[in-house]
Design an enzyme around this catalytic site. Structure first.
Site, PDB file in Angstrom:
ATOM      1  NE  ARG A 128      40.200 -47.375   5.478  1.00  0.00           N
ATOM      2  CZ  ARG A 128      40.492 -46.660   6.566  1.00  0.00           C
ATOM      3  NH1 ARG A 128      41.738 -46.399   6.851  1.00  0.00           N
ATOM      4  NH2 ARG A 128      39.530 -46.223   7.342  1.00  0.00           N
ATOM      5  CB  ALA A 174      24.715 -38.216   4.805  1.00  0.00           C
ATOM      6  CE  LYS A 226      29.275 -28.457  12.019  1.00  0.00           C
ATOM      7  NZ  LYS A 226      29.921 -29.355  11.114  1.00  0.00           N
TER       8      LYS A 226
HETATM    9  N1  LIG Z   1      27.876 -37.605   8.402  1.00  0.00           N
HETATM   10  C1  LIG Z   1      27.462 -36.360   8.695  1.00  0.00           C
HETATM   11  O1  LIG Z   1      26.265 -36.093   8.789  1.00  0.00           O
HETATM   12  C2  LIG Z   1      28.475 -35.256   8.885  1.00  0.00           C
HETATM   13  C3  LIG Z   1      28.025 -33.922   8.981  1.00  0.00           C
HETATM   14  C4  LIG Z   1      28.963 -32.893   9.092  1.00  0.00           C
HETATM   15  C5  LIG Z   1      30.311 -33.183   9.140  1.00  0.00           C
HETATM   16  N2  LIG Z   1      30.707 -34.485   9.060  1.00  0.00           N
HETATM   17  C6  LIG Z   1      32.148 -34.752   9.102  1.00  0.00           C
HETATM   18  O2  LIG Z   1      32.556 -35.250   7.837  1.00  0.00           O
HETATM   19  C7  LIG Z   1      33.618 -36.206   7.999  1.00  0.00           C
HETATM   20  C8  LIG Z   1      33.192 -37.538   7.387  1.00  0.00           C
HETATM   21  O3  LIG Z   1      32.066 -38.017   8.106  1.00  0.00           O
HETATM   22  P1  LIG Z   1      31.233 -39.305   7.637  1.00  0.00           P
HETATM   23  O4  LIG Z   1      30.077 -39.383   8.545  1.00  0.00           O
HETATM   24  O5  LIG Z   1      31.004 -39.253   6.171  1.00  0.00           O
HETATM   25  O6  LIG Z   1      32.285 -40.463   7.984  1.00  0.00           O
HETATM   26  P2  LIG Z   1      32.305 -41.971   7.476  1.00  0.00           P
HETATM   27  O7  LIG Z   1      30.951 -42.395   7.066  1.00  0.00           O
HETATM   28  O8  LIG Z   1      33.038 -42.754   8.515  1.00  0.00           O
HETATM   29  O9  LIG Z   1      33.191 -41.890   6.159  1.00  0.00           O
HETATM   30  C9  LIG Z   1      34.573 -41.716   6.148  1.00  0.00           C
HETATM   31  C10 LIG Z   1      35.074 -42.440   4.930  1.00  0.00           C
HETATM   32  O10 LIG Z   1      36.461 -42.152   4.729  1.00  0.00           O
HETATM   33  C11 LIG Z   1      37.103 -43.362   4.304  1.00  0.00           C
HETATM   34  N3  LIG Z   1      38.545 -43.249   4.517  1.00  0.00           N
HETATM   35  C12 LIG Z   1      39.254 -43.353   5.656  1.00  0.00           C
HETATM   36  N4  LIG Z   1      40.566 -43.175   5.419  1.00  0.00           N
HETATM   37  C13 LIG Z   1      40.687 -42.968   4.090  1.00  0.00           C
HETATM   38  C14 LIG Z   1      41.787 -42.711   3.245  1.00  0.00           C
HETATM   39  N5  LIG Z   1      43.034 -42.617   3.722  1.00  0.00           N
HETATM   40  N6  LIG Z   1      41.562 -42.566   1.930  1.00  0.00           N
HETATM   41  C15 LIG Z   1      40.319 -42.642   1.422  1.00  0.00           C
HETATM   42  N7  LIG Z   1      39.217 -42.867   2.181  1.00  0.00           N
HETATM   43  C16 LIG Z   1      39.408 -43.023   3.504  1.00  0.00           C
HETATM   44  C17 LIG Z   1      36.430 -44.401   5.163  1.00  0.00           C
HETATM   45  O11 LIG Z   1      36.702 -45.678   4.640  1.00  0.00           O
HETATM   46  P3  LIG Z   1      36.437 -47.011   5.525  1.00  0.00           P
HETATM   47  O12 LIG Z   1      34.967 -47.225   5.431  1.00  0.00           O
HETATM   48  O13 LIG Z   1      37.275 -48.008   4.803  1.00  0.00           O
HETATM   49  O14 LIG Z   1      36.888 -46.687   6.910  1.00  0.00           O
HETATM   50  C18 LIG Z   1      34.976 -43.969   5.022  1.00  0.00           C
HETATM   51  O15 LIG Z   1      34.414 -44.460   3.818  1.00  0.00           O
HETATM   52  C19 LIG Z   1      33.860 -36.283   9.515  1.00  0.00           C
HETATM   53  O16 LIG Z   1      34.871 -35.388   9.902  1.00  0.00           O
HETATM   54  C20 LIG Z   1      32.529 -35.828  10.100  1.00  0.00           C
HETATM   55  O17 LIG Z   1      32.640 -35.299  11.422  1.00  0.00           O
HETATM   56  C21 LIG Z   1      29.842 -35.530   8.918  1.00  0.00           C
END
Ligand SMILES: NC(=O)c1ccc[n+]([C@@H]2O[C@H](COP(=O)([O-])OP(=O)(O)OC[C@H]3O[C@@H](n4cnc5c(N)ncnc54)[C@H](OP(=O)(O)O)[C@@H]3O)[C@@H](O)[C@H]2O)c1
Length: 301
Positions: A33, A122, A174
Site C-alpha cells: 500500500r 493462507a 465459488k
Molecule cells: N487468505 C486466503 O486463504 C484466501 C483464499 C482464497 C481467496 N482469498 C482472497 O484473496 C484476497 C486477499 O486475501 P488475504 O487473506 O491475502 O488478505 P490480507 O491478508 O488482508 O491481504 C491483503 C493485503 O493487501 C494490501 N493492500 C490493501 N490495499 C492495497 C493497495 N491499494 N495497494 C497495495 N496493497 C494493498 C493490504 O495491506 P495492509 O496490510 O496495509 O492493509 C494487505 O497486505 C481476498 O479477496 C480474499 O478473499 C484469500
C-alpha cells in the site's frame, strides 16, 4: 526501472504465499500500500517457516510488469486497479473472493482484466516484528483464457493451476460457496465444519437454496442436490478453518460482504428476485462491522 515478468498487488496472507512460491522461479514485484509497508516487507518476512526477502515496492513506485495478480481485499480493489494500470501490464488477474472483475475493469484499462478463482489458502499472524504467513492447504487456481502465461508460472512454482474455459461458471460456483459459508461462520463465530451441525445447518442450506435460482439464471449449471453437496464438501474439507469473514470481524476489519453477498443481491435485483435470508445476513454482518464505531461514538441521550 526494471520491468518484471510478474507482480503481486496486495502483500497479505495469500499474496505473500504466492510471491514466495513464484519468487523461486521468476523475479516478482510485490506491491504494498505504501512506502512503510514496502520497507517492512523488504526487511524480510516468514512464509511457511522460511525466511523470504521479496522485491517490495510502494504502490506509488510500482514498476512495470507483464502480468499483475491482484490479491487485496475486495474493499481495496479500486485503488489496486489504478496501481495495476500504471504498471502497463499485458493482463491483470484478480484471484480475490467475491465478484470484483467489473470494479477492476472500471478502474484499469489494461488489455486484459479478468477474475479467476483460487482455493489456495493462507493466513497471517501480525506481530510486533515481521509478519508470519502460514499456508493452510494446497488448492487449485483457475485462470481465464488469455492468462496461459500466468497458469504456466504458477505450475512451475509448484502451485496447481490451469486455464478454465468457462471461468464465469467457476466464479459462480465459488460465489455459491462463499455466500453460504463465509457470512454464517462470521455471524455465529464458528469454524466452517460447525455449520454442518444443527442449528446452523438449516440456515446454511437455506442460503444455498435461496441463492441457487439466481446463480443458475446467470449460468451456473448445478441442481439443488449438487449445490448442497458442493457447499457441504467445502465445509467438511475446511472444517477446522476460520473463514476470512470471521477473521476480519474478530480483528475489527471491514469484511468482503459487499463483494460476496452484495454481489449476489445485485445479481438478484437484475432478475427481479428477492433473497430475504441473504439480505438479512448482509444487514447483520454490516451491523457487526460497525459495532466498534458505535461503541466509540458518544451516547446520543
Ligand atoms: N487468505 C486466503 O486463504 C484466501 C483464499 C482464497 C481467496 N482469498 C482472497 O484473496 C484476497 C486477499 O486475501 P488475504 O487473506 O491475502 O488478505 P490480507 O491478508 O488482508 O491481504 C491483503 C493485503 O493487501 C494490501 N493492500 C490493501 N490495499 C492495497 C493497495 N491499494 N495497494 C497495495 N496493497 C494493498 C493490504 O495491506 P495492509 O496490510 O496495509 O492493509 C494487505 O497486505 C481476498 O479477496 C480474499 O478473499 C484469500
Amino acid at each position: 526501472m526494471e520491468r518484471f515478468p510478474l507482480a503481486i498487488l496486495g502483500p497479505g496472507a495469500l499474496g505473500l504465499h504466492f510471491a514466495a512460491r513464484l519468487g523461486g522461479i521468476v523475479p516478482v514485484a510485490l506491491i504494498a500500500r505504501d512506502a512503510a509497508g514496502a520497507a517492512r516487507l523488504n526487511a524480510g518476512v516468514e512464509v511457511g517457516g522460511q525466511g523470504f526477502h521479496p522485491n517490495a515496492f510502494a504502490a506509488e513506485e510500482a514498476p512495470e510488469a507483464d502480468w499483475v495478480i491482484v490479491l487485496v481485499k475486495a474493499g481495496d480493489t479500486a485503488a489496486a486497479a489504478a496501481t495495476a494500470e500504471r504498471m502497463h501490464p499485458l493482463g491483470v488477474l484478480s484471484l480475490q473472493n467475491g465478484l470484483t472483475g467489473e470494479l477492476l475493469r472500471a478502474h484499469c484499462a489494461a488489455p486484459r482484466v479478468e477474475q479467476g478463482i483460487t482455493t489456495e489458502g493462507a493466513y497471517r499472524e501480525r506481530g510486533d516484528g515481521a509478519d508470519r504467513i502460514y499456508p493452510s492447504g494446497a488448492g487449485e487456481t483457475l485462470v481465464p483464457p488469455g492468462f496461459e502465461a500466468v497458469a504456466e508460472l504458477l505450475g512451475r512454482a509448484g502451485l496447481r493451476a490451469r486455464v478454465e474455459p468457462d471461468i464465469a461458471a467457476a466464479r459462480l460456483a465459488k460465489l455459491l460457496v462463499n455466500v453460504a459459508i463465509n457470512p454464517l461462520a462470521a455471524l455465529f463465530r464458528v469454524p466452517n465444519g460447525t455449520l454442518l451441525e444443527p442449528p446452523h445447518r438449516v440456515l446454511l442450506d437455506t442460503l444455498v437454496r435461496e441463492a441457487l435460482p439466481v446463480l443458475r439464471a446467470h449460468g451456473l449449471e448445478l441442481d439443488e442436490a449438487a449445490a448442497l453437496a458442493r457447499v457441504h464438501a467445502v465445509a467438511r474439507a475446511t472444517a477446522a478453518n476460520r473463514a476470512s469473514m470471521l477473521q476480519d470481524l474478530l480483528a475489527g476489519r471491514r469484511t468482503e460482504i459487499d463483494a460476496i453477498t452484495g454481489a449476489l443481491l445485485r445479481m438478484a435485483a437484475r432478475t427481479g428476485s428477492e433473497l430475504p435470508t441473504h439480505r438479512a445476513v448482509q444487514v447483520l454482518v454490516r451491523a457487526l462491522e460497525s459495532a466498534d464505531d458505535g461503541r466509540a461514538a458518544p451516547a446520543a441521550c
